[in-house]
Write an enzyme that holds these catalytic residues in place. Structure first.
Site, PDB file in Angstrom:
ATOM      1  N   ASP A  86       4.133  66.391  71.226  1.00  0.00           N
ATOM      2  CA  ASP A  86       3.367  66.743  72.228  1.00  0.00           C
ATOM      3  C   ASP A  86       3.965  67.913  73.276  1.00  0.00           C
ATOM      4  O   ASP A  86       5.001  67.630  73.778  1.00  0.00           O
ATOM      5  CB  ASP A  86       2.941  65.378  73.301  1.00  0.00           C
ATOM      6  CG  ASP A  86       1.546  65.583  73.992  1.00  0.00           C
ATOM      7  OD1 ASP A  86       0.810  66.534  73.633  1.00  0.00           O
ATOM      8  OD2 ASP A  86       1.359  64.760  74.937  1.00  0.00           O
ATOM      9  N   LYS A 116       0.809  68.930  69.531  1.00  0.00           N
ATOM     10  CA  LYS A 116      -0.598  68.995  70.112  1.00  0.00           C
ATOM     11  C   LYS A 116      -0.421  69.562  71.371  1.00  0.00           C
ATOM     12  O   LYS A 116       0.654  69.721  72.107  1.00  0.00           O
ATOM     13  CB  LYS A 116      -0.960  67.473  70.453  1.00  0.00           C
ATOM     14  CG  LYS A 116      -2.208  67.085  71.223  1.00  0.00           C
ATOM     15  CD  LYS A 116      -2.404  65.789  71.477  1.00  0.00           C
ATOM     16  CE  LYS A 116      -2.047  64.981  72.574  1.00  0.00           C
ATOM     17  NZ  LYS A 116      -1.809  65.463  73.974  1.00  0.00           N
ATOM     18  N   GLU A 185     -10.250  62.928  75.194  1.00  0.00           N
ATOM     19  CA  GLU A 185     -10.009  62.064  76.106  1.00  0.00           C
ATOM     20  C   GLU A 185     -10.970  61.759  77.228  1.00  0.00           C
ATOM     21  O   GLU A 185     -11.323  62.734  77.738  1.00  0.00           O
ATOM     22  CB  GLU A 185      -8.547  62.467  76.556  1.00  0.00           C
ATOM     23  CG  GLU A 185      -8.113  61.173  77.370  1.00  0.00           C
ATOM     24  CD  GLU A 185      -6.442  61.334  77.914  1.00  0.00           C
ATOM     25  OE1 GLU A 185      -5.905  62.214  77.342  1.00  0.00           O
ATOM     26  OE2 GLU A 185      -6.154  60.461  78.759  1.00  0.00           O
TER      27      GLU A 185
END
Ligand code: KIV
Length: 282
Positions: A86, A116, A185
């Protein structure tokens, strides 16, 4: 028999065949070992490690070097699992070339399979450049914790027609830029479902309902380790926090009453050597 590591092609095929991918975050060696043993399709070494491991109030303070160290540990523990690093705050926002360099560090130093990064349209130049550099990039929209200040806190997104449309536009732009997958999300399930049906790449949910190509959860939430707050979308499958406190209390109590260590926890001297020692000490 050890499990086979999934590839981008496998993940795409799972979407086509309607098989949801089950994945989880992990930040350290033991948790990643358990996740691989339990059959995780992917592991995210999320910058949520800032909150779950270091106790920061958000993810903004997390550095590249912290992320690399944690990714290395997870890679060693889960050699047969698709691992995503991440990108932390400020590792990709400043310039496209820094974004490519830092994405490359995750691959060269920690052996991840993909990275990501958070954001929609505004990070599409970075996504394109990283993908052009031969790396797999996952987008992340909806509630993006690194910009929670701008969003007014850790709040659900896309709850009105206008803001939902903006999420869908971002999703399309991310796909167009070359992302291999997208994480959504904390948006309503209907919005995630439209994104899933609109995009050809896999669309995963964390807190965005069941209408997705798979689900991500934070390991510390699943295990009941994270104590600061519990988002609405979290289901705790264990309460490890209580179990840890109980185990430590039992240990401390046994130290105090001298029932630990017992004989079975101690080493024996070689036969006859205690007598010799006592003579030596006279
Ligand atoms: O850092 C992380 O674990 C994440 C999830 C919150 C999606 O990005």
């Amino acid at each position: 028999m050890s499990k086979k590591k999934l590839s981008r092609i496998d993940l795409q095929k799972m979407k086509t065949e309607g098989q949801p991918a089950a994945w989880i975050t992990a930040y350290d060696f033991p948790t990643a070992q358990f996740a691989e043993a339990a059959g995780a399709d992917m592991i995210l070494v999320g910058d949520s490690l800032g909150m779950c491991v270091y106790g920061y109030s958000g993810t903004v303070p997390v550095t590249m070097d912290q992320c690399i160290v944690h990714c290395e540990a997870v890679r060693r523990a889960a050699p047969n699992t698709f691992i995503i690093g991440d990108m932390p705050f400020l590792s990709y926002q400043v310039s496209v070339s820094e974004a490519v360099y830092n994405a490359g560090r995750f691959h060269k130093e920690a052996g991840v399979d993909a990275i990501k990064l958070e954001g929609g349209n505004r990070v599409c130049d970075q996504i394109k450049a990283i993908a052009d550099g031969g790396m797999l990039v996952m987008g992340h929209i909806g509630l993006t914790p690194q910009s929670s200040g701008q969003l007014g806190g850790f709040k659900a997104q896309g709850r009105t027609a206008e803001t939902a449309k903006a999420q869908i536009d971002d999703a399309l732009a991310i796909q167009e830029a070359g992302a291999f997958a997208l994480l959504v999300e904390a948006v309503p399930p209907e919005v995630c479902g439209i994104i899933r049906d609109t995009l050809t790449i896999p669309v995963y949910s964390i807190g965005a309902g069941v209408e997705a190509d798979g689900q991500l959860m934070i390991c510390s939430d699943v295990l009941g380790q994270f104590q600061a707050f519990t988002p609405k979308f979290v289901k705790k499958y264990e309460n490890i926090g209580d179990k840890c406190i109980k185990a430590f209390e039992n240990y401390f109590a046994e130290v105090k009453d001298r029932s630990f260590p017992a004989e079975e926890h101690t080493y024996k001297m070689v036969d006859g050597e205690l007598d010799k020692l006592q003579k030596l000490l006279k």
